[in-house]
Scaffold this active site. Structure first.
Site, PDB file in Angstrom:
ATOM      1  N   CYS A 100       0.804  -1.224   0.000  1.00 25.81           N
ATOM      2  CA  CYS A 100       0.000   0.000   0.000  1.00 25.81           C
ATOM      3  C   CYS A 100       0.838   1.276   0.000  1.00 25.81           C
ATOM      4  O   CYS A 100       0.296   2.363  -0.156  1.00 25.81           O
ATOM      5  CB  CYS A 100      -0.911   0.014   1.228  1.00 25.81           C
ATOM      6  SG  CYS A 100       0.037  -0.005   2.744  1.00 25.81           S
ATOM      7  N   CYS A 109      -0.469  -4.633   7.537  1.00 23.30           N
ATOM      8  CA  CYS A 109      -0.343  -3.454   8.402  1.00 23.30           C
ATOM      9  C   CYS A 109       0.479  -3.802   9.648  1.00 23.30           C
ATOM     10  O   CYS A 109       1.250  -2.963  10.126  1.00 23.30           O
ATOM     11  CB  CYS A 109      -1.715  -2.933   8.798  1.00 23.30           C
ATOM     12  SG  CYS A 109      -2.849  -2.752   7.412  1.00 23.30           S
TER      13      CYS A 109
HETATM   14 FE1  FES Z   1      -1.198   0.419   4.440  1.00 23.21          FE
HETATM   15 FE2  FES Z   1      -2.549  -0.601   6.421  1.00 23.21          FE
HETATM   16  S1  FES Z   1      -3.278  -0.200   4.414  1.00 23.21           S
HETATM   17  S2  FES Z   1      -0.451  -0.189   6.337  1.00 23.21           S
END
Ligand code: FES
Length: 133
Positions: free
Chosen positions: A43, A112
């Site tokens: 992400c 995460c």
């Molecule tokens: Fe990026 Fe949680 S979506 S660390």
């Protein structure tokens, strides 16, 4: 996807009082400070973790800065709490799964908590480099 109650409570607590929850930074040039930076390829989010260590390599303070989602911030905060008072060797034993389990993270959010584990690994590498100089 709904966040678990554990994630929401921790995320909101950090937002309400960041300083109390160890958001911030230490002087990276201090010889007793180890700094680790990790990114989540899934992400693009980033976490910086800093440890202040005493002469016995015990963690006496921790600060973090996380650019990421609610799960990443909650994971960072929980991780900081887990690290307080541990030695470097004890800190190595904490795994992202411990954090994911405590926060009841769904499979889509497991990366995460990996971010938090990556930052401690990087901080330990920084510490070992500093010690050897
Ligand atoms: Fe990026 Fe949680 S979506 S660390």
């Amino acid at each position: 996807m709904a966040y678990s109650k554990e994630v929401v409570q921790r995320f909101e607590a950090v937002l309400a009082n960041p300083e109390k929850h160890s958001v911030g930074r230490l002087d990276k040039d201090d010889p007793h400070v180890a700094t680790g930076l990790a990114g989540a390829p899934a992400c693009g989010d980033v976490m910086q973790l800093q440890l202040l260590l005493d002469d016995d390599e015990r963690i006496i303070d921790v600060k973090f800065k996380t650019y990421g989602c609610g799960s990443a911030i909650a994971s960072s905060s929980l991780f900081v709490d887990m690290l307080q008072g541990l030695t470097i060797e004890e800190a190595k034993l904490i795994k992202d799964k411990d954090i994911a389990d405590a926060l009841n993270l769904p499979p889509i959010k497991l990366h995460c908590s990996v971010l938090a584990e990556g930052s401690i690994k990087a901080a330990i590498e920084d510490w070992e480099t500093k010690k050897s100089c």
